[in-house]
Scaffold this motif. Structure first.
Motif, short mmCIF file in Angstrom:
data_model
loop_
_atom_site.label_atom_id
_atom_site.label_comp_id
_atom_site.label_asym_id
_atom_site.label_seq_id
_atom_site.Cartn_x
_atom_site.Cartn_y
_atom_site.Cartn_z
N SER A 18 -8.95 7.85 22.97
CA SER A 18 -7.69 8.80 22.66
C SER A 18 -7.93 9.01 21.03
N THR A 19 -8.29 8.08 20.39
CA THR A 19 -8.61 8.28 18.78
C THR A 19 -9.62 9.28 18.63
N GLU A 20 -10.91 8.82 19.43
CA GLU A 20 -12.33 9.86 18.97
C GLU A 20 -11.88 11.15 19.42
N ASN A 21 -11.08 11.24 20.73
CA ASN A 21 -11.05 12.65 21.08
C ASN A 21 -10.21 13.30 19.97
N GLU A 22 -9.13 12.96 19.32
CA GLU A 22 -8.43 13.51 18.29
C GLU A 22 -9.17 13.70 17.10
N GLN A 23 -10.22 12.74 16.68
CA GLN A 23 -11.09 12.93 15.82
C GLN A 23 -12.05 13.96 15.93
N TYR A 24 -12.51 14.40 17.06
CA TYR A 24 -13.33 15.42 17.37
C TYR A 24 -12.64 16.78 17.60
N ALA A 25 -11.42 16.57 18.02
CA ALA A 25 -10.71 17.68 18.17
C ALA A 25 -10.08 18.29 16.87
N HIS A 26 -9.99 17.26 15.73
CA HIS A 26 -9.61 17.66 14.36
C HIS A 26 -10.75 18.29 13.95
N ALA A 27 -12.20 18.17 14.22
CA ALA A 27 -13.33 18.49 13.69
C ALA A 27 -13.38 20.12 14.22
N THR A 28 -13.14 20.20 15.39
CA THR A 28 -13.07 21.61 16.15
C THR A 28 -12.19 22.24 15.39
N GLY A 96 -15.21 29.18 23.61
CA GLY A 96 -14.43 28.54 24.63
C GLY A 96 -14.75 27.03 24.91
N SER A 97 -15.95 26.46 24.14
CA SER A 97 -16.22 25.13 24.63
C SER A 97 -15.55 24.56 23.55
N ASN A 98 -15.61 22.93 23.60
CA ASN A 98 -15.12 22.06 22.47
C ASN A 98 -16.39 21.52 21.80
N LEU A 99 -16.05 21.16 20.53
CA LEU A 99 -17.34 20.59 19.74
C LEU A 99 -18.22 19.41 20.44
N LEU A 100 -17.33 18.63 20.87
CA LEU A 100 -18.17 17.38 21.36
C LEU A 100 -19.28 17.62 22.68
#
Length: 272
Positions: A18-28, A96-100
């Motif tokens: 969850s932390t990693e997803n939040e981190q990459y979501a913030h980068a997005t 439309g895609s996420n960064l990860l």
């Protein structure tokens, strides 16, 4: 007890994910804001740099995934970071895609390209590869200390090994990469390509093979027939000259040559 442990580990794993997803979501989100502002001012540059810093763990993770395959981890880490920067620069949040999901194949592709272009074509023994990496570091250190290129003995003493082991590691790794036959060298002036410097096939090898095959068969001929063969095919005399040399008619020489060659042909055919 076991169930509690599994539950704790599962919860920790979910929390990490969850932390990693939040981190990459913030980068997005940072890159989305960068795209909206046009990507040309200092604020956009800071957004890009922040997104790169937040995604650096991804490059480290992928580099570790490919480690242990003959390439130094530091090189893989650097290549993975370069791939990450390329992914961030090419990422379009409006697609439309996420960064990860976009960055992972890009970084992995860059690392695989590194293996394809830089990794040895010929597999080098692991011990030689590890020692070669140590020799490179020791050579730089000794070169600074001694103000000159260190000898194999000095390198061996620094690494607590033997000079022959140092030379073997250097030779093994030097032979690990393929060299293009069309490559042109420039050392000491322009050097022709390898294809122009390779030796041609030596016809002498075929002559040796012929002699080895014919020798036992020829030894079975009579001395007179061997002399006629030598005069004809070694001294390159005509049938008339052979007849004058051995004191017989040209017809006799022609008949003996025909019979001798037929016998040799039959025996050689049977032998093969």
């Amino acid at each position: 007890m076991i169930t509690a442990t599994i539950t704790e580990r599962t919860a920790a794993s979910e929390q990490t994910a969850s932390t990693e997803n939040e981190q990459y979501a913030h980068a997005t989100a940072l890159l989305t804001e960068r795209a909206e502002c046009g990507g040309r001012d200092r604020h956009c540059a800071r957004l890009r740099e922040q997104a790169i810093v937040e995604c650096l763990p991804l490059a480290e993770h992928i580099a570790r995934r490919f480690s242990g395959r003959g390439e130094p981890y530091d090189d893989l880490h650097q290549v993975a970071r370069m791939g990450l920067i390329q992914a961030i620069d090419r990422f379009d949040p409006r697609a439309g895609s996420n960064l990860l999901s976009f960055a992972v194949p890009t970084v992995m592709g860059e690392v695989r390209r590194h293996f394809r272009d830089r990794a040895p074509t010929i597999r080098v023994p692991r011990r030689s590869r590890e020692l070669y990496d140590q020799v490179k570091i020791a050579r730089e250190e000794l070169a600074q200390e001694q103000q000159g290129d260190p000898s194999d003995e000095a390198l061996a003493e620094r690494l607590q090994t033997t000079p022959s082991a140092v030379r073997k590691a250097m030779d093994d790794c030097a032979c690990g990469a393929a060299v293009s036959l069309d490559a042109v060298g420039t050392a000491g002036g322009e050097v022709p390509a390898l294809t122009e410097r390779l030796g041609e096939r030596d016809p002498g090898f075929e002559e040796v093979d012929d002699v080895l095959v014919l020798d036992p068969v020829v030894r079975g001929l009579s001395p007179r027939d061997r002399r006629i063969l030598g005069l004809r095919f070694y001294d390159c005399k005509s049938q008339r000259e052979i007849a004058e040399t051995i004191g017989c008619s040209q017809m006799h020489v022609s008949r003996r040559l025909r019979q001798t060659l037929s016998r040799l042909r039959a025996e050689l055919t049977a032998a093969t």
